[in-house]
Design a protein around this motif. Structure first.
Motif, mmCIF file in Angstrom:
data_model
loop_
_atom_site.group_PDB
_atom_site.id
_atom_site.type_symbol
_atom_site.label_atom_id
_atom_site.label_comp_id
_atom_site.label_asym_id
_atom_site.label_seq_id
_atom_site.Cartn_x
_atom_site.Cartn_y
_atom_site.Cartn_z
ATOM 1 N N PRO A 113 0.825 -1.209 0.015
ATOM 2 C CA PRO A 113 0.116 0.019 0.024
ATOM 3 C C PRO A 113 0.824 1.256 -0.088
ATOM 4 N N GLU A 114 2.090 1.366 0.342
ATOM 5 C CA GLU A 114 2.980 2.381 0.455
ATOM 6 C C GLU A 114 4.174 2.418 -0.410
ATOM 7 N N ALA A 115 4.053 1.546 -1.342
ATOM 8 C CA ALA A 115 5.185 1.329 -2.334
ATOM 9 C C ALA A 115 5.385 2.901 -3.341
ATOM 10 N N GLU A 116 6.476 3.458 -2.858
ATOM 11 C CA GLU A 116 6.686 4.457 -3.452
ATOM 12 C C GLU A 116 6.779 4.437 -4.967
ATOM 13 N N GLU A 117 7.635 3.798 -5.372
ATOM 14 C CA GLU A 117 7.822 3.493 -6.785
ATOM 15 C C GLU A 117 6.762 3.213 -7.743
ATOM 16 N N GLU A 118 5.645 2.918 -6.925
ATOM 17 C CA GLU A 118 4.378 2.078 -7.689
ATOM 18 C C GLU A 118 3.207 3.265 -7.491
ATOM 19 N N LEU A 119 3.100 3.644 -6.349
ATOM 20 C CA LEU A 119 1.804 4.357 -5.894
ATOM 21 C C LEU A 119 2.181 5.650 -5.347
ATOM 22 N N VAL A 120 3.368 6.276 -5.478
ATOM 23 C CA VAL A 120 3.896 7.677 -5.237
ATOM 24 C C VAL A 120 4.085 7.197 -3.459
ATOM 25 N N ALA A 121 2.938 7.376 -2.797
ATOM 26 C CA ALA A 121 3.190 7.120 -1.005
ATOM 27 C C ALA A 121 1.695 6.514 -0.898
ATOM 28 N N GLY A 122 0.975 5.946 -1.697
ATOM 29 C CA GLY A 122 -0.126 5.364 -1.195
ATOM 30 C C GLY A 122 -1.172 5.972 -0.741
ATOM 31 N N TYR A 123 -1.994 5.529 0.162
ATOM 32 C CA TYR A 123 -2.880 6.521 0.948
ATOM 33 C C TYR A 123 -2.450 7.957 1.767
ATOM 34 N N GLN A 124 -1.116 7.857 1.685
ATOM 35 C CA GLN A 124 -0.684 9.155 2.426
ATOM 36 C C GLN A 124 0.001 10.127 1.382
ATOM 37 N N THR A 125 -0.462 9.975 0.058
ATOM 38 C CA THR A 125 0.099 10.951 -0.837
ATOM 39 C C THR A 125 -0.082 12.304 -0.557
ATOM 40 N N GLU A 126 -1.399 12.691 -0.162
ATOM 41 C CA GLU A 126 -1.882 14.021 -0.055
ATOM 42 C C GLU A 126 -1.725 14.470 1.532
ATOM 43 N N TYR A 127 -1.164 13.919 2.362
ATOM 44 C CA TYR A 127 -1.062 14.329 3.800
ATOM 45 C C TYR A 127 0.119 14.712 4.040
ATOM 46 N N SER A 128 0.231 15.765 5.135
ATOM 47 C CA SER A 128 1.252 16.388 5.609
ATOM 48 C C SER A 128 1.052 16.816 7.061
ATOM 49 N N GLY A 129 2.202 17.223 7.654
ATOM 50 C CA GLY A 129 1.953 17.817 8.863
ATOM 51 C C GLY A 129 1.433 16.620 10.193
ATOM 52 N N ILE A 130 0.454 17.317 10.929
ATOM 53 C CA ILE A 130 0.201 16.297 11.957
ATOM 54 C C ILE A 130 -0.650 14.930 11.302
ATOM 55 N N LYS A 131 -1.184 15.248 10.592
ATOM 56 C CA LYS A 131 -2.076 13.989 9.915
ATOM 57 C C LYS A 131 -1.041 12.801 9.253
ATOM 58 N N TYR A 132 -0.184 13.438 8.489
ATOM 59 C CA TYR A 132 1.017 12.438 8.324
ATOM 60 C C TYR A 132 1.585 11.808 9.473
ATOM 61 N N ALA A 133 1.607 12.508 10.528
ATOM 62 C CA ALA A 133 2.603 11.970 11.779
ATOM 63 C C ALA A 133 1.646 10.877 12.346
ATOM 64 N N LEU A 134 0.408 11.177 12.290
ATOM 65 C CA LEU A 134 -0.731 10.003 12.793
ATOM 66 C C LEU A 134 -0.356 8.808 12.128
ATOM 67 N N PHE A 135 -0.381 8.736 10.792
ATOM 68 C CA PHE A 135 -0.179 7.367 9.946
ATOM 69 C C PHE A 135 1.183 7.033 10.446
ATOM 70 N N TYR A 136 2.242 7.528 10.613
ATOM 71 C CA TYR A 136 3.491 7.334 10.878
ATOM 72 C C TYR A 136 3.539 6.618 12.067
ATOM 73 N N LEU A 137 2.803 7.260 13.319
ATOM 74 C CA LEU A 137 2.585 6.703 14.601
ATOM 75 C C LEU A 137 1.948 5.653 14.416
ATOM 76 N N ALA A 138 0.762 5.426 13.714
ATOM 77 C CA ALA A 138 -0.028 4.086 13.774
ATOM 78 C C ALA A 138 0.773 2.806 13.130
ATOM 79 N N SER A 139 1.402 3.116 12.292
ATOM 80 C CA SER A 139 2.156 1.930 11.774
ATOM 81 C C SER A 139 3.311 1.430 12.823
ATOM 82 N N TYR A 140 3.988 2.412 13.708
ATOM 83 C CA TYR A 140 4.912 1.805 14.603
ATOM 84 C C TYR A 140 4.216 1.290 15.837
ATOM 85 N N LEU A 141 2.937 1.748 16.042
ATOM 86 C CA LEU A 141 2.156 1.478 17.222
ATOM 87 C C LEU A 141 1.586 -0.089 16.613
ATOM 88 N N ASN A 142 1.155 -0.299 15.772
ATOM 89 C CA ASN A 142 0.520 -1.379 15.128
ATOM 90 C C ASN A 142 1.771 -2.589 15.232
#
Length: 377
Positions: free
Chosen positions: A248-277
């Motif tokens: 889902p996050e393969a950069e060379e295939e889908l730019v950045a997946g579902y995180q493409t349009e995110y920045s700031g705190i919302k992107y940090a939440l996705f980053y945090l969720a991956s490590y929490l999981n």
């Protein structure tokens, strides 16, 4: 002026009871806040470990300037994301775009309620603890779909669809492995087979850990369920979207997946969720297959050897937490080295592995566990 003493006593008792209720409510918040603080520190440690281990594997210098040994690099990155501008897509669905990251984080945080870090160190000892984790974790793909759809971006929406397909493909084998452990625990507890409508499967995380402590080190489910352990290990890595399963996050295939349009705190939440999981998956591997907080060699119990049983209180809890986290970070080391060792799979290989390989093996493991337990009765 005459004051009725009974009325004064009634008022005092009412105010006192209300005061104690408020204090009791505040006391219950302390363990939750403590758990959140520990989880946050654990995520920072995981980020630092991943950078150091990846640097060692690739024979390069890792983070070393932000604090001693680069331990403040993760805090610096988090602060940078908090201070960055929060951009919103002009033609996207702002509500779905904003709610998606929150659902991804909250669904993972709720899973920590049923994880025992030690004896009586669990926020909610539920009879359906493990299956509650599976049910809660299945909500996260909804947040990813909302994020991809709300971004109004074909790359983001494709990444959200990939994440949902991957999660569904690997949740079924993972659930069957957990069902094998619960079924073994329930049948082993009874001297005779009971009717399925007379008793429910017990999936309490505390009971699963205590059932493994009977024979010490050799009582771990790692030796009793080796096939289930391998399937659970692979499925948990796929659930965390770690390499080689980060489609889902393969950069060379889908730019950045579902995180493409995110920045700031919302992107940090996705980053945090991956490590929490990743952390919650490693903790459940510890609870289900590695004996949880128990660590003893047959005929040489570690607690009695170091007289931990006589040391009640905070020291005993600290030992339990240390043993649990040591086993969890062993799994984290495996996942980190796997990320920097194996290449990424294709989407067809990913789905074939889940549906055509892991699902039949997990079903066979469940049938084998059931038959072996029935024969041993």
């Amino acid at each position: 002026m005459i004051i009725d003493t009974t009325e004064v006593q009634t008022i005092n008792s009412f105010s006192t009871s209300g005061f104690f209720k408020e204090v009791y409510g505040l006391i219950w918040i302390i363990p939750i806040l403590t758990l959140i603080l520990e989880i946050t520190i654990g995520v920072l440690v995981i980020v630092w470990l991943e950078r150091e281990i990846s640097a060692a594997i690739q024979q390069r210098i890792g983070p070393e300037y932000a604090g001693p040994l680069g331990i403040l690099q993760a805090i610096a990155d988090g602060t940078k994301l908090l201070l960055k501008e929060d951009l919103l897509p002009s033609r996207g669905d702002i509500r779905l775009f904003s709610v998606g990251p929150s659902i991804a984080v909250i669904s993972v945080l709720l899973s920590y309620l049923v994880i025992p870090f030690g004896y009586r160190l669990v926020l909610a000892d539920l009879g359906i603890g493990v299956f509650l984790w599976i049910a809660i974790s299945s909500i996260a793909p909804i947040g990813l779909l909302m994020s991809g759809y709300g971004s109004n971006n074909k790359y983001s929406f494709s990444g959200g669809l990939r994440a949902a397909a991957q999660s569904i493909s690997y949740e079924i084998p993972l659930t069957l492995c957990v069902l094998s452990i619960s079924l073994r625990l329930e049948i082993g507890r009874n001297d005779q087979v009971v009717h399925p409508y007379d008793s429910d499967l017990d999936s309490s995380t505390v009971d699963i850990v205590e059932a493994q402590s009977k024979y010490g080190f050799w009582g771990w489910n790692l030796w009793r369920q080796p096939i289930g352990f391998l399937v659970f290990l692979i499925s948990s890595l796929a659930e965390c979207e770690r390499l080689p399963f980060d489609l889902p996050e393969a950069e060379e295939e889908l730019v950045a997946g579902y995180q493409t349009e995110y920045s700031g705190i919302k992107y940090a939440l996705f980053y945090l969720a991956s490590y929490l999981n990743l952390l919650v998956s490693s903790l459940f591997v510890t609870v289900l297959y590695l004996g949880g907080w128990n660590f003893s060699i047959p005929y040489i119990p570690i607690p009695e050897l170091f007289r931990i049983n006589q040391m009640a209180g905070i020291f005993g809890m600290t030992i339990d937490i240390f043993i649990t986290l040591a086993k969890a970070y062993l799994f984290l080391f495996i996942s980190i080295t796997t990320r920097w060792t194996l290449p990424r799979m294709r989407i067809d290989q990913l789905l074939n592995l889940g549906w055509k390989f892991l699902l039949p093996i997990s079903l066979g493991n469940l049938l084998l566990t059931t038959s072996s337990q029935l024969v041993s009765l």
